[in-house]
Scaffold this motif. Structure first.
Motif, short mmCIF file in Angstrom:
data_model
loop_
_atom_site.label_atom_id
_atom_site.label_comp_id
_atom_site.label_asym_id
_atom_site.label_seq_id
_atom_site.Cartn_x
_atom_site.Cartn_y
_atom_site.Cartn_z
N ASP A 57 113.96 29.16 -1.33
CA ASP A 57 113.16 29.75 -0.26
C ASP A 57 111.98 30.51 -0.87
O ASP A 57 112.15 31.52 -1.54
CB ASP A 57 114.04 30.71 0.56
N THR A 58 110.77 30.04 -0.60
CA THR A 58 109.57 30.67 -1.16
C THR A 58 109.12 31.89 -0.35
O THR A 58 108.15 32.53 -0.72
CB THR A 58 108.41 29.67 -1.24
N ASP A 59 109.82 32.21 0.73
CA ASP A 59 109.46 33.37 1.54
C ASP A 59 109.87 34.69 0.89
O ASP A 59 109.40 35.75 1.28
CB ASP A 59 110.09 33.29 2.93
N TYR A 60 110.78 34.63 -0.08
CA TYR A 60 111.18 35.86 -0.77
C TYR A 60 110.03 36.34 -1.64
O TYR A 60 109.48 35.59 -2.44
CB TYR A 60 112.42 35.63 -1.64
N LYS A 61 109.65 37.62 -1.46
CA LYS A 61 108.50 38.16 -2.17
C LYS A 61 108.77 39.46 -2.90
O LYS A 61 107.97 39.87 -3.73
CB LYS A 61 107.35 38.41 -1.19
N TYR A 62 109.88 40.14 -2.58
CA TYR A 62 110.08 41.49 -3.09
C TYR A 62 111.47 41.69 -3.68
O TYR A 62 112.44 41.12 -3.20
CB TYR A 62 109.90 42.52 -1.97
N LEU A 63 111.53 42.55 -4.70
CA LEU A 63 112.79 43.08 -5.19
C LEU A 63 112.82 44.56 -4.83
O LEU A 63 111.84 45.27 -5.05
CB LEU A 63 112.93 42.90 -6.70
N ALA A 64 113.94 44.98 -4.28
CA ALA A 64 114.08 46.38 -3.85
C ALA A 64 115.26 47.02 -4.56
O ALA A 64 116.25 46.36 -4.88
CB ALA A 64 114.29 46.44 -2.34
#
Length: 132
Positions: A57-64
Motif C-alpha cells: 500500500d503506497t498510501d502509507y506516508k508516516y511513522l509515528a
C-alpha cells in the motif's frame, strides 16, 4: 533460536558467528498488523527505516511514536529516540495540532516547536503533553 550458545557450539567444530539485532516493531495503524524489522544498529534515520518496510500500500506516508502518537520527521535517527515500536500511518489517519498561548498568561512562552505538530488521529492531550 532461543537456545544457549553452548547448544550451537556443540553442533559443530567450526566457529559459530552470532549477530545481535534490535527488533523494530512497525504496526499498521488501520489493521494493527505487526511488521518486525531487525536492524543491526540504531544509527539509521526514520526515512531509512521506512524504506525497509515491505508493504504494498503506497498510501502509507508516516511513522509515528507508539508512546506519544507523534509523527516523526524523516531525518530523526533512531539513536536519538528511545523507542522500538512505531505506527505506520496514512495521511488521513493524522491531524495537525497547534498549541497557542492565551493573552492573559503570567509567563510568556515563545516556542514555535509547538505549532503545527502532526499526530495520529487518536492522540490525546496527554500524548501531546508527553511529546512537548
Amino acid at each position: 533460536m532461543e537456545n544457549p550458545i553452548s547448544h550451537y557450539a556443540s553442533m559443530t567444530d567450526k566457529i559459530v558467528h552470532f549477530q545481535i539485532c534490535i527488533l523494530i516493531q512497525i504496526i499498521e495503524y488501520d489493521n494493527q498488523k505487526e511488521i518486525p524489522i531487525p536492524i543491526s544498529h540504531r544509527n539509521i534515520t526514520i526515512k531509512e527505516l521506512f524504506g525497509m518496510i515491505e508493504i504494498n500500500d503506497t498510501d502509507y506516508k508516516y511513522l509515528a511514536s507508539y508512546e506519544t502518537k507523534f509523527i516523526l520527521s524523516n531525518d530523526i535517527t533512531l539513536s536519538t529516540i528511545n523507542e522500538t515500536k512505531f505506527f505506520l500511518a496514512k495521511e488521513n489517519q493524522t491531524c495537525v495540532v497547534s498549541i497557542q498561548q492565551a493573552d492573559d498568561v503570567l509567563i510568556a512562552v515563545d516556542d514555535e516547536s509547538m505549532q503545527n505538530q502532526r499526530y495520529l488521529i487518536n492522540a490525546t492531550m496527554n500524548d501531546v503533553y508527553k511529546q512537548n
